[in-house]
Motif scaffolding. Structure first.
Motif, PDB file in Angstrom:
ATOM      1  N   ASP A   1      41.445  28.675  34.157  1.00 50.00           N
ATOM      2  CA  ASP A   1      41.032  28.702  32.747  1.00 50.00           C
ATOM      3  C   ASP A   1      40.142  29.904  32.453  1.00 50.00           C
ATOM      4  O   ASP A   1      40.211  30.491  31.376  1.00 50.00           O
ATOM      5  CB  ASP A   1      40.290  27.409  32.373  1.00 50.00           C
ATOM      6  N   ARG A   2      39.311  30.286  33.421  1.00 46.11           N
ATOM      7  CA  ARG A   2      38.375  31.384  33.211  1.00 46.11           C
ATOM      8  C   ARG A   2      39.032  32.765  33.356  1.00 46.11           C
ATOM      9  O   ARG A   2      38.577  33.724  32.760  1.00 46.11           O
ATOM     10  CB  ARG A   2      37.194  31.261  34.181  1.00 46.11           C
ATOM     11  N   VAL A   3      40.078  32.847  34.197  1.00 46.76           N
ATOM     12  CA  VAL A   3      40.649  34.174  34.487  1.00 46.76           C
ATOM     13  C   VAL A   3      42.054  34.357  33.898  1.00 46.76           C
ATOM     14  O   VAL A   3      42.652  35.415  34.058  1.00 46.76           O
ATOM     15  CB  VAL A   3      40.689  34.453  36.012  1.00 46.76           C
ATOM     16  N   ARG A   4      42.553  33.352  33.216  1.00 48.24           N
ATOM     17  CA  ARG A   4      43.950  33.350  32.749  1.00 48.24           C
ATOM     18  C   ARG A   4      44.323  34.589  31.934  1.00 48.24           C
ATOM     19  O   ARG A   4      45.450  35.077  31.997  1.00 48.24           O
ATOM     20  CB  ARG A   4      44.214  32.106  31.909  1.00 48.24           C
ATOM     21  N   GLU A   5      43.386  35.139  31.179  1.00 50.93           N
ATOM     22  CA  GLU A   5      43.732  36.199  30.231  1.00 50.93           C
ATOM     23  C   GLU A   5      44.303  37.444  30.882  1.00 50.93           C
ATOM     24  O   GLU A   5      45.005  38.209  30.224  1.00 50.93           O
ATOM     25  CB  GLU A   5      42.524  36.558  29.353  1.00 50.93           C
ATOM     26  N   ASN A   6      44.027  37.696  32.164  1.00 53.61           N
ATOM     27  CA  ASN A   6      44.680  38.870  32.753  1.00 53.61           C
ATOM     28  C   ASN A   6      45.625  38.520  33.901  1.00 53.61           C
ATOM     29  O   ASN A   6      45.876  39.321  34.778  1.00 53.61           O
ATOM     30  CB  ASN A   6      43.671  39.965  33.132  1.00 53.61           C
ATOM     31  N   ILE A   7      46.196  37.302  33.843  1.00 55.52           N
ATOM     32  CA  ILE A   7      47.273  36.943  34.769  1.00 55.52           C
ATOM     33  C   ILE A   7      48.594  37.126  34.025  1.00 55.52           C
ATOM     34  O   ILE A   7      48.816  36.494  32.991  1.00 55.52           O
ATOM     35  CB  ILE A   7      47.144  35.485  35.268  1.00 55.52           C
ATOM     36  N   PRO A   8      49.469  38.007  34.509  1.00 52.23           N
ATOM     37  CA  PRO A   8      50.753  38.231  33.817  1.00 52.23           C
ATOM     38  C   PRO A   8      51.576  36.948  33.734  1.00 52.23           C
ATOM     39  O   PRO A   8      51.452  36.055  34.586  1.00 52.23           O
ATOM     40  CB  PRO A   8      51.450  39.269  34.707  1.00 52.23           C
ATOM     41  N   ASP A   9      52.416  36.860  32.727  1.00 60.60           N
ATOM     42  CA  ASP A   9      53.217  35.653  32.492  1.00 60.60           C
ATOM     43  C   ASP A   9      54.089  35.289  33.691  1.00 60.60           C
ATOM     44  O   ASP A   9      54.327  34.106  33.944  1.00 60.60           O
ATOM     45  CB  ASP A   9      54.111  35.838  31.258  1.00 60.60           C
ATOM     46  N   GLU A  10      54.584  36.295  34.401  1.00 57.30           N
ATOM     47  CA  GLU A  10      55.518  36.009  35.499  1.00 57.30           C
ATOM     48  C   GLU A  10      54.821  35.569  36.785  1.00 57.30           C
ATOM     49  O   GLU A  10      55.474  35.201  37.761  1.00 57.30           O
ATOM     50  CB  GLU A  10      56.400  37.233  35.790  1.00 57.30           C
ATOM     51  N   VAL A  11      53.493  35.574  36.793  1.00 54.53           N
ATOM     52  CA  VAL A  11      52.735  35.162  37.981  1.00 54.53           C
ATOM     53  C   VAL A  11      52.250  33.731  37.786  1.00 54.53           C
ATOM     54  O   VAL A  11      51.577  33.418  36.803  1.00 54.53           O
ATOM     55  CB  VAL A  11      51.537  36.103  38.232  1.00 54.53           C
ATOM     56  N   ASP A  12      52.611  32.862  38.710  1.00 54.46           N
ATOM     57  CA  ASP A  12      52.166  31.470  38.673  1.00 54.46           C
ATOM     58  C   ASP A  12      50.674  31.431  39.005  1.00 54.46           C
ATOM     59  O   ASP A  12      50.280  31.762  40.122  1.00 54.46           O
ATOM     60  CB  ASP A  12      52.962  30.643  39.683  1.00 54.46           C
ATOM     61  N   PRO A  13      49.808  31.029  38.069  1.00 56.01           N
ATOM     62  CA  PRO A  13      48.372  31.097  38.320  1.00 56.01           C
ATOM     63  C   PRO A  13      47.903  30.158  39.429  1.00 56.01           C
ATOM     64  O   PRO A  13      46.988  30.501  40.184  1.00 56.01           O
ATOM     65  CB  PRO A  13      47.743  30.718  36.974  1.00 56.01           C
ATOM     66  N   VAL A  14      48.522  28.992  39.551  1.00 54.58           N
ATOM     67  CA  VAL A  14      48.133  28.060  40.619  1.00 54.58           C
ATOM     68  C   VAL A  14      48.458  28.667  41.975  1.00 54.58           C
ATOM     69  O   VAL A  14      47.649  28.614  42.916  1.00 54.58           O
ATOM     70  CB  VAL A  14      48.819  26.690  40.439  1.00 54.58           C
TER      71      VAL A  14
END
Length: 198
Positions: free
Chosen positions: A132-145
């Motif tokens: 939630d804190r770092v989501r803004e610079n994770i590209p859409d194609e990268v699974d954040p989990v």
């Protein structure tokens, strides 16, 4: 702090070390009592028993991790430097606290299977909070989990055995130079994972 509170703290510290070294399943209460030089009945009175003691140990580990992650992600900016600060904080924390890393690794190896829900209670909650804190610079194609998990798995794996080299092909505790090398690797990994595609 009362005498019972001080004694309880001592029991938790010793149990943390033993559970980290031997796992929950491999650490009988008698060993904890013997290490403390205390009757087993007294250890049980202070802690409520082995499972309650283990839950206290894991709660303490999770709370320390929460403090580290909150500090690392407070004021997070959508910059690569902010991402480096987060992975540096994770690496430095587990270098300084190998016992917490060992506790979780024992669970990955099916230790304490009768104590359920710690992963959903602590690990998943921490991961969601970080995302939630770092989501803004994770590209859409990268699974954040998977991104957060990969950082943790890689840090745990490296710190558990070092970097094999022709000079030292066996597992070993990483040297400061190896940790610096690994830190640069983590930075490169995060930089490439966060780079926009196309």
């Amino acid at each position: 702090m009362s005498d019972d509170q001080e004694a309880g703290e001592r029991v938790t510290e010793v149990a943390t070390r033993l559970f980290a070294e031997l796992g929950y399943d491999g650490t009988p209460m008698q060993l904890i009592a013997d290490t403390l030089g205390m009757p087993i009945a007294e250890v049980t009175r202070l802690t409520g028993g082995k499972q309650q003691l283990y839950l206290a140990v894991m709660r303490r580990a999770a709370e320390a991790e929460d403090r580290m992650l909150t500090s690392a992600t407070d004021g997070y900016g959508a910059t690569i430097e902010s991402a480096y600060e987060v992975v540096d904080a994770v690496l430095d924390f587990y270098v300084a606290h190998p016992e917490y890393r060992a506790l979780w690794m024992h669970r990955w190896l099916s230790d304490a299977t009768d104590v359920e829900d710690l992963e959903s209670q602590y690990v998943l909650t921490q991961s969601v909070d970080v995302i939630d804190r770092v989501r803004e610079n994770i590209p859409d194609e990268v699974d954040p989990v998977l991104l957060v998990g990969t950082v943790i798995w890689t840090v745990f794996g490296f710190l558990s055995g070092g970097r094999p080299t022709p000079e030292q092909p066996t597992r070993h505790e990483p040297t400061p130079d190896e940790i610096d090398h690994f830190r640069r690797y983590l930075h490169a990994f995060v930089r490439r994972m966060l780079a926009p595609s196309g």
